[in-house]
Design a protein around this motif. Structure first.
Motif, PDB file in Angstrom:
ATOM      1  N   ALA A  64       8.153 -20.664   7.481  1.00 50.89           N
ATOM      2  CA  ALA A  64       9.319 -19.801   7.705  1.00 50.89           C
ATOM      3  C   ALA A  64       9.040 -18.402   7.174  1.00 50.89           C
ATOM      4  O   ALA A  64       9.415 -17.401   7.800  1.00 50.89           O
TER       5      ALA A  64
ATOM      6  N   VAL B 214      15.073 -17.391   0.911  1.00 52.77           N
ATOM      7  CA  VAL B 214      15.592 -17.227   2.276  1.00 52.77           C
ATOM      8  C   VAL B 214      16.826 -16.319   2.274  1.00 52.77           C
ATOM      9  O   VAL B 214      16.965 -15.437   3.132  1.00 52.77           O
TER      10      VAL B 214
ATOM     11  N   GLY C  61      13.553 -21.614  -3.467  1.00 52.15           N
ATOM     12  CA  GLY C  61      13.153 -21.389  -2.084  1.00 52.15           C
ATOM     13  C   GLY C  61      14.312 -20.943  -1.220  1.00 52.15           C
ATOM     14  O   GLY C  61      14.184 -20.016  -0.405  1.00 52.15           O
ATOM     15  N   LEU C  62      15.454 -21.588  -1.394  1.00 50.82           N
ATOM     16  CA  LEU C  62      16.633 -21.195  -0.621  1.00 50.82           C
ATOM     17  C   LEU C  62      17.106 -19.809  -1.042  1.00 50.82           C
ATOM     18  O   LEU C  62      17.586 -19.027  -0.219  1.00 50.82           O
TER      19      LEU C  62
ATOM     20  N   ALA D 221       6.774 -26.399  -2.405  1.00 55.32           N
ATOM     21  CA  ALA D 221       7.352 -25.153  -1.905  1.00 55.32           C
ATOM     22  C   ALA D 221       6.572 -24.587  -0.724  1.00 55.32           C
ATOM     23  O   ALA D 221       7.099 -23.770   0.038  1.00 55.32           O
TER      24      ALA D 221
ATOM     25  N   PHE E 233      10.249 -16.965  -3.884  1.00 54.38           N
ATOM     26  CA  PHE E 233       9.264 -17.882  -3.308  1.00 54.38           C
ATOM     27  C   PHE E 233       8.153 -18.164  -4.316  1.00 54.38           C
ATOM     28  O   PHE E 233       7.648 -19.290  -4.400  1.00 54.38           O
TER      29      PHE E 233
ATOM     30  N   LEU F 208       7.940 -24.224   2.821  1.00 53.29           N
ATOM     31  CA  LEU F 208       8.766 -23.087   3.227  1.00 53.29           C
ATOM     32  C   LEU F 208       7.930 -21.941   3.800  1.00 53.29           C
ATOM     33  O   LEU F 208       8.475 -21.026   4.420  1.00 53.29           O
TER      34      LEU F 208
ATOM     35  N   SER G 180      13.563 -26.137  -4.673  1.00 56.96           N
ATOM     36  CA  SER G 180      14.404 -25.969  -3.483  1.00 56.96           C
ATOM     37  C   SER G 180      15.410 -24.844  -3.679  1.00 56.96           C
ATOM     38  O   SER G 180      15.662 -24.049  -2.759  1.00 56.96           O
TER      39      SER G 180
END
Length: 220
Positions: free
Chosen positions: A177, A146, A142-143, A171, A161, A174, A139
């Motif tokens: 997005a 972003v 992944g964040l 993952a 990613f 995600l 997470s």
């Protein structure tokens, strides 16, 4: 200057408080720990540390096993070390939440509030400090991906990613997005090639100690 000093003090309190509320759970041995993470630690410790990664003994990809293998060389209890890794990524997750909100509300208290909410979410606290689970790792990466997309650094975003996917299959949630970012031209499609590239590159240390390439590629 006073405002900045105040924010630094609040951040320090948030971090120390986040550690304090996690500490009471560090002694709990969850079923996840007993059946999986603790057993993997024991197997790695008994089979020579990093050289144990040539065996097929876990259902996680090797990047997380690298972290466990590292713990076997450090004089800390297995339960503490495994939970400490996850807790560290709790704070990385909160950091990227802070940075993302700071893009929209720079110089305000909102970013600190966002990071605080993430760090103190009961699901985040219990996932790492009680259950010894690793969801904060993928997470956080992944964040981070972003965040770097929003910073218009798409290649670095795809590296993050790729790291997220390398640590855990979830993952992929995600990726819708990420597809939108491609359609919006925030991420060039060529950058997507970094995701499998990072995944494969992280398998190399395990291959070098004798792990089966086919097993590593098909772990998911």
């Amino acid at each position: 200057m006073l405002f900045r000093s105040g924010k630094m003090l609040v951040v320090a309190i948030v971090v120390l408080g986040g550690l304090a509320i996690r500490t009471p759970f560090f002694g709990d041995q969850s079923w996840d720990y007993k059946l999986y993470f603790g057993s993997w630690y024991g197997f790695i410790a008994q089979h020579g540390g990093f050289s144990a990664l040539k065996y097929d003994f876990a259902n996680y990809n090797v990047p997380y096993l690298y972290l466990i293998a590292t713990l076997t060389y450090i004089p800390v209890p297995a339960l503490f070390g495994i939970k400490a890794i996850s807790v560290a990524f709790d704070f990385m997750l909160g950091f990227f939440a802070y940075r993302i909100v700071a893009l929209r509300y720079p110089g305000s208290w909102w970013p600190i509030l966002a990071g605080t909410v993430v760090i103190y979410l009961p699901t985040v606290v219990l996932n790492s400090s009680m259950w010894a689970q690793v969801d904060a790792i993928y997470s956080a990466f992944g964040l981070g991906g972003v965040y770097f997309v929003l910073r218009r650094r798409p290649w670095l975003a795809c590296v993050f990613f790729g790291l997220a996917l390398a640590f855990k299959l979830q993952a992929v949630f995600l990726f819708p997005a990420l597809l939108l970012f491609v359609l919006m031209r925030r991420v060039p499609w060529q950058a997507l090639l970094l995701i499998p590239a990072v995944y494969l590159l992280l398998d190399i240390p395990a291959v070098l100690v004798g792990a089966n390439v086919s097993t590593l590629v098909k772990v998911y």
